[in-house]
Structure formats: structure tokens, C-alpha cells
Scaffold this motif. Structure first.
Motif, PDB file in Angstrom:
ATOM      1  N   MET A 184       0.835  -1.202   0.000  1.00 42.73           N
ATOM      2  CA  MET A 184       0.000   0.000   0.000  1.00 42.73           C
ATOM      3  C   MET A 184       0.867   1.247   0.000  1.00 42.73           C
ATOM      4  O   MET A 184       0.571   2.229  -0.698  1.00 42.73           O
ATOM      5  CB  MET A 184      -0.918   0.000   1.221  1.00 42.73           C
ATOM      6  N   GLY A 185       1.964   1.221   0.746  1.00 44.39           N
ATOM      7  CA  GLY A 185       2.884   2.354   0.756  1.00 44.39           C
ATOM      8  C   GLY A 185       3.611   2.516  -0.557  1.00 44.39           C
ATOM      9  O   GLY A 185       3.879   3.644  -0.999  1.00 44.39           O
ATOM     10  N   LEU A 186       3.924   1.400  -1.218  1.00 44.85           N
ATOM     11  CA  LEU A 186       4.621   1.480  -2.499  1.00 44.85           C
ATOM     12  C   LEU A 186       3.719   1.979  -3.619  1.00 44.85           C
ATOM     13  O   LEU A 186       4.156   2.726  -4.501  1.00 44.85           O
ATOM     14  CB  LEU A 186       5.180   0.095  -2.869  1.00 44.85           C
ATOM     15  N   LEU A 187       2.443   1.578  -3.600  1.00 45.07           N
ATOM     16  CA  LEU A 187       1.534   1.884  -4.711  1.00 45.07           C
ATOM     17  C   LEU A 187       0.708   3.147  -4.500  1.00 45.07           C
ATOM     18  O   LEU A 187      -0.043   3.534  -5.402  1.00 45.07           O
ATOM     19  CB  LEU A 187       0.583   0.693  -4.935  1.00 45.07           C
ATOM     20  N   ALA A 188       0.816   3.775  -3.354  1.00 46.99           N
ATOM     21  CA  ALA A 188       0.007   4.964  -3.063  1.00 46.99           C
ATOM     22  C   ALA A 188       0.344   6.102  -4.028  1.00 46.99           C
ATOM     23  O   ALA A 188       1.396   6.111  -4.689  1.00 46.99           O
ATOM     24  CB  ALA A 188       0.225   5.408  -1.620  1.00 46.99           C
ATOM     25  N   ASP A 189      -0.554   7.082  -4.115  1.00 43.89           N
ATOM     26  CA  ASP A 189      -0.333   8.221  -5.008  1.00 43.89           C
ATOM     27  C   ASP A 189       0.944   8.976  -4.652  1.00 43.89           C
ATOM     28  O   ASP A 189       1.617   9.514  -5.533  1.00 43.89           O
ATOM     29  CB  ASP A 189      -1.538   9.168  -4.947  1.00 43.89           C
ATOM     30  N   GLN A 190       1.244   9.046  -3.365  1.00 45.09           N
ATOM     31  CA  GLN A 190       2.482   9.689  -2.921  1.00 45.09           C
ATOM     32  C   GLN A 190       3.503   8.638  -2.480  1.00 45.09           C
ATOM     33  O   GLN A 190       4.367   8.901  -1.651  1.00 45.09           O
ATOM     34  CB  GLN A 190       2.186  10.642  -1.750  1.00 45.09           C
ATOM     35  N   GLY A 191       3.375   7.434  -3.035  1.00 47.60           N
ATOM     36  CA  GLY A 191       4.239   6.331  -2.647  1.00 47.60           C
ATOM     37  C   GLY A 191       5.550   6.301  -3.406  1.00 47.60           C
ATOM     38  O   GLY A 191       5.841   7.149  -4.254  1.00 47.60           O
ATOM     39  N   THR A 192       6.320   5.259  -3.117  1.00 48.50           N
ATOM     40  CA  THR A 192       7.678   5.143  -3.672  1.00 48.50           C
ATOM     41  C   THR A 192       7.665   4.998  -5.185  1.00 48.50           C
ATOM     42  O   THR A 192       8.474   5.623  -5.882  1.00 48.50           O
ATOM     43  CB  THR A 192       8.389   3.936  -3.036  1.00 48.50           C
ATOM     44  N   ILE A 193       6.781   4.171  -5.729  1.00 45.36           N
ATOM     45  CA  ILE A 193       6.773   3.920  -7.172  1.00 45.36           C
ATOM     46  C   ILE A 193       6.427   5.192  -7.941  1.00 45.36           C
ATOM     47  O   ILE A 193       7.084   5.531  -8.944  1.00 45.36           O
ATOM     48  CB  ILE A 193       5.785   2.783  -7.508  1.00 45.36           C
ATOM     49  N   ASN A 194       5.431   5.934  -7.492  1.00 48.31           N
ATOM     50  CA  ASN A 194       5.072   7.183  -8.163  1.00 48.31           C
ATOM     51  C   ASN A 194       6.174   8.223  -8.032  1.00 48.31           C
ATOM     52  O   ASN A 194       6.426   8.992  -8.972  1.00 48.31           O
ATOM     53  CB  ASN A 194       3.763   7.726  -7.592  1.00 48.31           C
ATOM     54  N   ASP A 195       6.838   8.265  -6.886  1.00 48.86           N
ATOM     55  CA  ASP A 195       7.956   9.201  -6.716  1.00 48.86           C
ATOM     56  C   ASP A 195       9.073   8.901  -7.706  1.00 48.86           C
ATOM     57  O   ASP A 195       9.670   9.817  -8.296  1.00 48.86           O
ATOM     58  CB  ASP A 195       8.491   9.127  -5.283  1.00 48.86           C
ATOM     59  N   ILE A 196       9.360   7.612  -7.918  1.00 48.51           N
ATOM     60  CA  ILE A 196      10.413   7.233  -8.867  1.00 48.51           C
ATOM     61  C   ILE A 196      10.006   7.571 -10.298  1.00 48.51           C
ATOM     62  O   ILE A 196      10.820   8.080 -11.101  1.00 48.51           O
ATOM     63  CB  ILE A 196      10.727   5.721  -8.733  1.00 48.51           C
ATOM     64  N   LEU A 197       8.739   7.310 -10.643  1.00 51.97           N
ATOM     65  CA  LEU A 197       8.271   7.627 -11.998  1.00 51.97           C
ATOM     66  C   LEU A 197       8.338   9.127 -12.277  1.00 51.97           C
ATOM     67  O   LEU A 197       8.727   9.549 -13.382  1.00 51.97           O
ATOM     68  CB  LEU A 197       6.831   7.117 -12.180  1.00 51.97           C
ATOM     69  N   ILE A 198       7.966   9.936 -11.298  1.00 52.56           N
ATOM     70  CA  ILE A 198       8.033  11.388 -11.470  1.00 52.56           C
ATOM     71  C   ILE A 198       9.476  11.854 -11.546  1.00 52.56           C
ATOM     72  O   ILE A 198       9.838  12.730 -12.360  1.00 52.56           O
ATOM     73  CB  ILE A 198       7.274  12.092 -10.329  1.00 52.56           C
ATOM     74  N   TRP A 199      10.348  11.276 -10.713  1.00 53.89           N
ATOM     75  CA  TRP A 199      11.769  11.658 -10.703  1.00 53.89           C
ATOM     76  C   TRP A 199      12.436  11.317 -12.035  1.00 53.89           C
ATOM     77  O   TRP A 199      13.284  12.053 -12.523  1.00 53.89           O
ATOM     78  CB  TRP A 199      12.462  10.943  -9.550  1.00 53.89           C
ATOM     79  N   LEU A 200      12.030  10.184 -12.644  1.00 49.77           N
ATOM     80  CA  LEU A 200      12.591   9.787 -13.937  1.00 49.77           C
ATOM     81  C   LEU A 200      11.985  10.579 -15.094  1.00 49.77           C
ATOM     82  O   LEU A 200      12.473  10.489 -16.220  1.00 49.77           O
ATOM     83  CB  LEU A 200      12.366   8.288 -14.177  1.00 49.77           C
ATOM     84  N   GLY A 201      10.939  11.342 -14.820  1.00 42.27           N
ATOM     85  CA  GLY A 201      10.303  12.124 -15.866  1.00 42.27           C
ATOM     86  C   GLY A 201       9.350  11.338 -16.749  1.00 42.27           C
ATOM     87  O   GLY A 201       8.948  11.824 -17.816  1.00 42.27           O
ATOM     88  N   LEU A 202       8.974  10.138 -16.319  1.00 40.52           N
ATOM     89  CA  LEU A 202       8.070   9.315 -17.123  1.00 40.52           C
ATOM     90  C   LEU A 202       6.627   9.792 -17.007  1.00 40.52           C
ATOM     91  O   LEU A 202       5.840   9.587 -17.939  1.00 40.52           O
ATOM     92  CB  LEU A 202       8.174   7.837 -16.680  1.00 40.52           C
ATOM     93  N   VAL A 203       6.279  10.407 -15.898  1.00 41.89           N
ATOM     94  CA  VAL A 203       4.928  10.940 -15.706  1.00 41.89           C
ATOM     95  C   VAL A 203       5.046  12.326 -15.076  1.00 41.89           C
ATOM     96  O   VAL A 203       6.055  12.660 -14.438  1.00 41.89           O
ATOM     97  CB  VAL A 203       4.066  10.016 -14.814  1.00 41.89           C
TER      98      VAL A 203
END
Length: 301
Positions: free
Chosen positions: A141-160
Motif C-alpha cells: 500500500m505504501g509502495l503503490l500509493a499516489d504519494q508512494g515510492t513507485i510514483n515518486d520514482i516515476l516522477i523523478w525519472l520524468g516518465l509521468v
């Protein structure tokens, strides 16, 4: 005094050894199952317990047997239950297929790993079992949350540009089920592959078979018992899963475990909930009987 008992043990030790698991199943499986069946044919009451008695003694002896089959008819008449069963079977089938596609090459790679590396990889497969199941689901739940780790990585990589809705979706449920039940697919496959004679692939190559052809004609048929066992170990519990769709899917994913919980706890309709549970068991008996028939055919060959 102890001689007859010892003689009895020596004469009937095989029957006694077989009797122990049968007694275990009788006490911890068949007895609760018959209790659930009994509740499923009762009428819902506003009382404690919230269902009618199977035997009515109000008219004296002999007692009247009160059986109500409307609970099962209600499951067929209400489209919600049919949709829920179909949704559960669909999610469980796709999750089982994903576990097979991921687990098969992993099991094959573990078997082909030389030395102690094989046991290290097996330990890594079983390592999640050392942690609480509920804790692992909360971690996702922490990994998949809107402010979670996966979304943070996607935003940091510029994918979203903004967070992607991953939690409370079918995707999250599939991730949770595959992650949870993947070891149940890998371990049976590993057990079968470990006993394979790998010289058969070399013989197939000597006869001109390409690696892909050798896999489909030699390896895959020999590992079919492990595939069937792993699929059953994943499909059956995934069909009745409650925690993963409730936490990772929220109210957006419909599965039979959620309906069972709602009927028992929210609606206090124990007879209908018991009918749902019995119907689910009957549905799950179909793949079990199919697996048993396949095993019987292999033994008779």
C-alpha cells in the motif's frame, strides 16, 4: 496390561497411521463444513444466533426438520453474486497465469544454478514467509500509493508528470496476489525440475531438436505435474482471497471474500453468507477433481 495394546499396535499400525489424518480432517474440516452447511439451509433471524434451528422440537417427538433452500436460490437470482463469482474466478485465473509465467523460468533458473547458489535462491523465495502477511500487504500500500515510492520514482525519472493511480485498482490486486502466491508456484515446479534427467535435453539436441522444440517436447511435458500442482496452490486460495482485494483494491475490486465478510459482519445474514461459502467450495472442487483425474490417468499409464 500393556501387551495387548502393543500387539494391537503391531498388527494394525498401518490403519492407525492412516486414521490419524482422517480424524484430523473430521474434526477440523468436515465438522466445521457441516456446521456451515447447516446454517446455509436455515432462515435468517434477528436473534442470537441469527439463524433458525435445523430441528424444530416445538411439536414434540419426532422433531421437524426445517430446511430452507431459498438462500441458494437467492444466490442465483441476485446478479451481484454471479458477477462476484465470475470476477473472483477471472482475477484468480489471471493471477495464476501470471504466477506461472513468472515462476516457471525462476524455478528453472534455480534448478540450473550450481553449488550453494541454488539454496540461497530458494531461501530468497521463502524469505517473505518470515514476515507477517498483513505487514507485507501494508508495505505494498505504501509502495503503490499516489504519494508512494513507485510514483515518486516515476516522477523523478520524468516518465509521468503527476502521480498515477495504482492503489485501489485491479492492477494493485494482481500485484498483491502474484507477489503473495508466487512462492506456491515456484516450489512445486522446483521439486519437479530437480528430479528431471537433464541428459534428455542433450539427447533431444543430438537428434536435431532445437532448444525451443526440446523444451516443448521434453521439459514441459515432464514438468506438467508441477505446473498443475502450482496452479492449484495459487488458484484456490486466490479465488477466496479477502485481505488483498480489501486493502489494495479498496471498494473498486469485487471478490467473493469481500461479499462473505459483508454478509457476516455488516448484514448479519449468516444463512446467505454460509450459502455463498458452500457454493464457493463446490466451485473450487471442480479444478481439484480435474487434478485428481489427471493424476489417476498418469498412475494408470
Amino acid at each position: 496390561m500393556f501387551v495387548p495394546f502393543r500387539a494391537l499396535m503391531q498388527q494394525h499400525w498401518k490403519a492407525i497411521v492412516v486414521l490419524i489424518p482422517f480424524l484430523w480432517l473430521l474434526v477440523f474440516f468436515l465438522t466445521p463444513f457441516f456446521i456451515v452447511v447447516k446454517i446455509s439451509v436455515a432462515e435468517s433471524l434477528i436473534a442470537s444466533p441469527p439463524f433458525s434451528r435445523l430441528l424444530d422440537w416445538s411439536n414434540g417427538w419426532p422433531p421437524t426438520i426445517a430446511i430452507n433452500l431459498e438462500n441458494y436460490a437467492y444466490l442465483w437470482e441476485d446478479s451481484l453474486y454471479i458477477k462476484t463469482y465470475l470476477s473472483s474466478l477471472k482475477i484468480a485465473s489471471i493471477s495464476t497465469l501470471l504466477c506461472l509465467l513468472i515462476g516457471y523460468p525462476m524455478a528453472y533458473a534455480i534448478v540450473r544454478t550450481p553449488g550453494t547458489g541454488k539454496f540461497v535462491l530458494l531461501l530468497l523465495v521463502m524469505l517473505p514467509f518470515w514476515t507477517s502477511f498483513l505487514l507485507r500487504v501494508y508495505a505494498w500500500m505504501g509502495l503503490l500509493a499516489d504519494q508512494g515510492t513507485i510514483n515518486d520514482i516515476l516522477i523523478w525519472l520524468g516518465l509521468v508528470d503527476k502521480p498515477v493511480r495504482l492503489l485501489y485498482s485491479h492492477f494493485a490486486v494482481y500485484v498483491g496476489i502474484v507477489y503473495t502466491y508466487l512462492p506456491f508456484m515456484i516450489l512445486p515446479l522446483y521439486a519437479i525440475m530437480e528430479r528431471l534427467d537433464h541428459s534428455l535435453n542433450e539427447a533431444a539436441a543430438d537428434l536435431g531438436a532445437k532448444p525451443v522444440s526440446a523444451f516443448f517436447t521434453v521439459t514441459l511435458p515432464l514438468t506438467m505435474p508441477g505446473i498443475l500442482a502450482g496452479c492449484l496452490l495459487v488458484f484456490i486460495p486466490a479465488t477466496g482471497e479477502f485481505v488483498i482485494p480489501d486493502l489494495l483494491g479498496g471498494g473498486n475490486v469485487l471478490m467473493i471474500g469481500k461479499i462473505l465478510s459483508s454478509e457476516f459482519n455488516a448484514n448479519h445474514d449468516w444463512p446467505v453468507a454460509s450459502a455463498v461459502a458452500v457454493a464457493l467450495l463446490l466451485v473450487l472442487m471442480v479444478p481439484m477433481l480435474f487434478y485428481h483425474r489427471i493424476q489417476s490417468m498418469d498412475v494408470n499409464r
